[in-house]
Design an enzyme around this catalytic site. Structure first.
Site, PDB file in Angstrom:
ATOM      1  N   GLU A   1       3.292  -5.456  17.551  1.00  0.00           N
ATOM      2  CA  GLU A   1       4.149  -4.421  18.137  1.00  0.00           C
ATOM      3  C   GLU A   1       5.594  -4.907  18.283  1.00  0.00           C
ATOM      4  O   GLU A   1       5.836  -6.024  18.732  1.00  0.00           O
ATOM      5  CB  GLU A   1       3.571  -4.024  19.496  1.00  0.00           C
ATOM      6  CG  GLU A   1       4.177  -2.792  20.129  1.00  0.00           C
ATOM      7  CD  GLU A   1       3.415  -2.339  21.368  1.00  0.00           C
ATOM      8  OE1 GLU A   1       3.712  -1.245  21.875  1.00  0.00           O
ATOM      9  OE2 GLU A   1       2.522  -3.093  21.842  1.00  0.00           O
TER      10      GLU A   1
ATOM     11  N   LYS B   1       5.047   5.842  19.247  1.00  0.00           N
ATOM     12  CA  LYS B   1       3.888   5.606  20.117  1.00  0.00           C
ATOM     13  C   LYS B   1       3.596   6.860  20.941  1.00  0.00           C
ATOM     14  O   LYS B   1       4.499   7.468  21.513  1.00  0.00           O
ATOM     15  CB  LYS B   1       4.169   4.410  21.026  1.00  0.00           C
ATOM     16  CG  LYS B   1       2.943   3.825  21.709  1.00  0.00           C
ATOM     17  CD  LYS B   1       3.282   2.487  22.346  1.00  0.00           C
ATOM     18  CE  LYS B   1       2.050   1.815  22.945  1.00  0.00           C
ATOM     19  NZ  LYS B   1       2.361   0.477  23.502  1.00  0.00           N
TER      20      LYS B   1
ATOM     21  N   CYS C   1      -1.348  -0.250  20.295  1.00  0.00           N
ATOM     22  CA  CYS C   1      -1.760  -0.986  21.494  1.00  0.00           C
ATOM     23  C   CYS C   1      -2.471  -0.108  22.526  1.00  0.00           C
ATOM     24  O   CYS C   1      -3.672   0.097  22.452  1.00  0.00           O
ATOM     25  CB  CYS C   1      -0.548  -1.683  22.107  1.00  0.00           C
ATOM     26  SG  CYS C   1      -0.991  -2.995  23.281  1.00  0.00           S
TER      27      CYS C   1
ATOM     28  N   SER D   1       0.817 -35.191  43.160  1.00  0.00           N
ATOM     29  CA  SER D   1       0.418 -35.461  44.542  1.00  0.00           C
ATOM     30  C   SER D   1      -0.915 -36.181  44.668  1.00  0.00           C
ATOM     31  O   SER D   1      -1.243 -36.685  45.745  1.00  0.00           O
ATOM     32  CB  SER D   1       0.334 -34.141  45.312  1.00  0.00           C
ATOM     33  OG  SER D   1      -0.774 -33.381  44.845  1.00  0.00           O
TER      34      SER D   1
END
Length: 705
Positions: free
Chosen positions: A45, A114, A175, A361
């Site tokens: 896309e 789209k 999509c 840490s």
């Protein structure tokens, strides 16, 4: 004859607004597709400009440069004698659309906008684009002059149409359209469309791949047809990682799959299909044929071209349809080892930084972050071993030796060049965490430092004494809650300032150019609860684990322990999580879950209820009564829910400055990007908490009766 077709799906690591780089990757994909014998190529896309341009889609420059790049592509040798489906934004009648452009031999066949926009979760497409709502309708689109000179076309079809070649019909859904209940492939299939393309920018989220896979397999199983799913891969400039795994499926079976996580900038998968298999599959369903006979038609854009082979019989019989394959689906632990590592590599090479710096840490979170960097180093070495020239070039640039012949061959050696860690201890730090940090650094090869910051803490307290005449005390020594918090926070914030100083100067100290990116290491559950100091080591440049739960991180460490034979990682898993900001006494050892008043597993539950199931305080309580009622009283559940929402609300402001984190979990509290909620609450939640208390009391009373 002529019913075997070779199709190509391009999986590209595009970068928002990198028009030159995007052009080169598209051209490379076309070259590979043709070398593999493909007659049709589809890509992800908005591949020309990059999907993550966001508000740059409001700028005319983005559209101008997209047309300029399309012109270069159409004129290239690579784009001749192959049907191309390419993605870019287009302005039609002064309205902006997210489009696919189909062209063949310098002629645009169709611009398809789209129909359904992604506008939830991480996506805001409706902010920039408008959906095309004139279904099965085409209009004439006037081309820019630069394109007219190439195509000798003034106008081209624009809208909801399909492409008809001499031997088949191609339709597209973009999509989000696959995820809608009435997906376009259903009506297109009934109108004789046999090949569907889906150009996508679908981001990685733990355990998400199955959803896409099921939809694609289900679509072709129900409707019949060939489905070409082209997904973006890589970090295109945001906190998302697009995870590839492009697919080619036919009649419910997957016949090709791209890598889900890779350092390749360009990957092209191809399959040869027998289009007659689609026709036979569909013809075997009488009810489908009845529906198809009554289906409204799509406008067709014709091209005088065959996708299928029409060569000599000998060459034709060398082609064989691809057989179904077993789809590769990674475990969540594998996903954590690969997805964040690929995201870090993209971010590192594109930021032009010289490596990473991590305050180590000795706890699970910073251990996980360090292991992800080590996993990245392994991926780099593997890619270099496979002669990935782009990875080798990027590695040389990152280490400051762009003109050398350096090739990363050992992940520990490469780690020592680009990864820097430091254990910043105080008098409240334990020797166990210090040893774990050192041992881990030795194992993964990071350039490690060990420094005591007590003198800096003392300097701040001396300054405070000079200003106010007072000295705060820890709670265990008789101090108040306010004093205790202030003494913890100053240690944490000093570490952040020192981390940035070291990140800027360590390469200089080692005689190398550049500076380092500071990595954060707070997990999604701590961010949700606000169990972190604002502007402490949670403040960093990027955070690879900010979207991952503590539970999943523990599973990831177990996975890495087995994969790389690191028994020392068991000591991280066995140790209780602690901030080590309070003095250790005979009667007191600071522990995270005690400080928070809830466990990490409970935090994950609260997070999922709040975000995914969209629960407010009261609905969360009622749901948890059903789920936890067999082991906890309603009043106990009520206390937990109220405690969570109290701390969530008073700490929500921290999300406005939280380090940009890779999105991995669907209950991320990431402010203003994924979680659009206020940051200033009435933390008493008076109405909601009163209703919870009343309901809890009523339930317990009914149980007693």
């Amino acid at each position: 004859m002529g019913h075997l077709i070779t199709l190509a799906v391009a999986q590209l690591d595009q970068w928002a607004l990198d028009f030159e780089g995007n052009f080169e990757r598209i051209l490379e994909s076309l070259k590979i597709a043709k070398e593999k014998g493909a007659t049709f190529r589809v890509g992800p896309e908005l591949e020309i400009c990059g999907y993550g341009c966001n508000d740059h889609f409001l700028e005319s420059d983005t559209y101008l440069h997209s047309w300029e790049i399309l012109a270069k592509i159409m004129k290239s040798d690579e784009a001749q004698n192959i049907l191309v489906d390419i993605g870019m934004p287009v302005v039609h009648k002064d309205v902006k659309y997210n489009c696919r452009v189909f062209f063949y031999n310098k002629k645009i066949l169709l611009i398809r906008p789209k129909l359904h926009l992604a506008n939830d979760g991480n996506y805001r497409e409706a902010r920039w684009f408008t959906p095309w709502t004139k279904y099965r309708t085409l209009e004439e689109h006037y081309l820019p002059r630069m394109i007219r000179e190439i195509t000798e076309q003034t106008t081209v079809p624009f809208g909801d149409g399909v492409i008809a070649t001499n031997d088949t019909v191609i339709g597209t859904e973009l999509c989000e359209e696959l995820f809608t209940p009435n997906s376009p492939h259903i009506s297109m299939s009934l109108d004789g469309v046999e090949i569907f393309t889906n150009s996508s920018c679908s981001h990685h989220e733990l355990r998400k791949l199955n959803k896409r896979l099921d939809l694609i397999k289900g679509a072709t199983q129900k409707c019949g047809g060939v489905y070409l799913y082209a997904n973006q891969q890589g970090c295109d400039g945001e906190r998302l990682y697009y995870d590839g795994s492009s697919l080619i499926a036919i009649n419910g079976d997957v016949i090709a799959q791209g890598s889900q996580f890779s350092l390749n900038d360009v990957e092209v998968i191809t399959s040869t299909i027998d289009i007659e298999d689609v026709r036979s599959y569909r013809g075997g369903s009488h009810s489908r044929c009845v529906q198809a006979a009554n289906s409204p038609s799509y406008p067709r854009c014709y091209v005088d071209f065959c996708l299928s082979s029409d060569g000599p019989i000998t060459s034709y019989y060398n082609l064989k349809p691809n057989k179904p394959i077993e789809v590769n689906i990674h475990s969540a632990e594998e996903e954590i080892s690969l997805g964040p590592a690929c995201w870090l590599w993209d971010y590192l090479r594109r930021s032009k930084s010289g490596g990473f710096f991590l305050p180590l840490s000795g706890g699970i979170d910073s251990c996980s972050t360090a292991l992800i960097v080590y996993s990245m180093c392994n991926l780099v070495v593997e890619a270099a071993k496979n002669n990935n020239l782009q990875v080798i070039k990027d590695a040389r640039t990152i280490i400051g030796e762009p003109d050398s012949d350096y090739i990363p061959t050992d992940p520990r050696e490469f780690s020592n060049r680009i990864f820097h860690t430091c254990y910043m201890r105080t008098e409240n730090s334990g020797e166990e965490t210090r040893t774990r940090a050192k041992d881990l650094a030795d194992k993964i090869g990071s350039y490690h430092l060990d420094v005591c910051i007590d003198t800096i803490v003392s300097a701040f307290l001396s300054l405070f004494l000079m200003i106010t005449g007072k000295t705060p005390k820890f709670k265990v020594f008789g101090g108040s809650f306010t004093e205790n918090q202030a003494l913890q926070n100053i240690q944490a914030r000093i570490r952040m300032v020192l981390a940035y100083m070291l990140a800027q100067l360590l390469l200089w100290c080692r005689g190398k150019p550049g500076s380092l990116l500071v990595l954060g290491s707070s997990n999604v559950d701590e961010c949700l609860r606000g169990y972190l100091t604002k502007y402490d080591c949670s403040s960093a440049d990027i955070n690879p684990i900010g979207g991952i739960s503590k539970k999943d991180l523990r599973g990831f460490i177990k996975f890495m322990e087995k994969r790389y034979n690191m028994p020392l990682l068991n000591s991280f898993l066995d140790a209780p999580p602690t901030a080590e900001l309070e003095p250790i006494t005979e009667n007191h050892i600071q522990k995270d879950e005690v400080d928070m008043g809830m466990t990490y597993d409970e935090l994950s539950t609260f997070g999922r209820k709040r975000k995914i199931e969209k629960c407010g305080p009261y609905s969360m309580f009622t749901k948890l009564v059903q789920e936890m009622g067999d082991r906890l009283k309603p009043t106990e559940i009520a206390a937990k829910v109220k405690r969570f929402f109290f701390y969530y609300s008073i700490n929500r402001h921290k999300q406005t400055v939280i380090t940009p984190a890779l999105h991995c979990e669907s209950y991320s509290p990431d402010d203003n990007r994924f979680d659009l909620r206020p940051f200033l609450y009435n933390s008493r939640w008076t109405w909601q908490f009163r209703k919870i208390d009343e309901t809890a009391a009523l339930i317990e009373k009914q149980k007693e009766e």
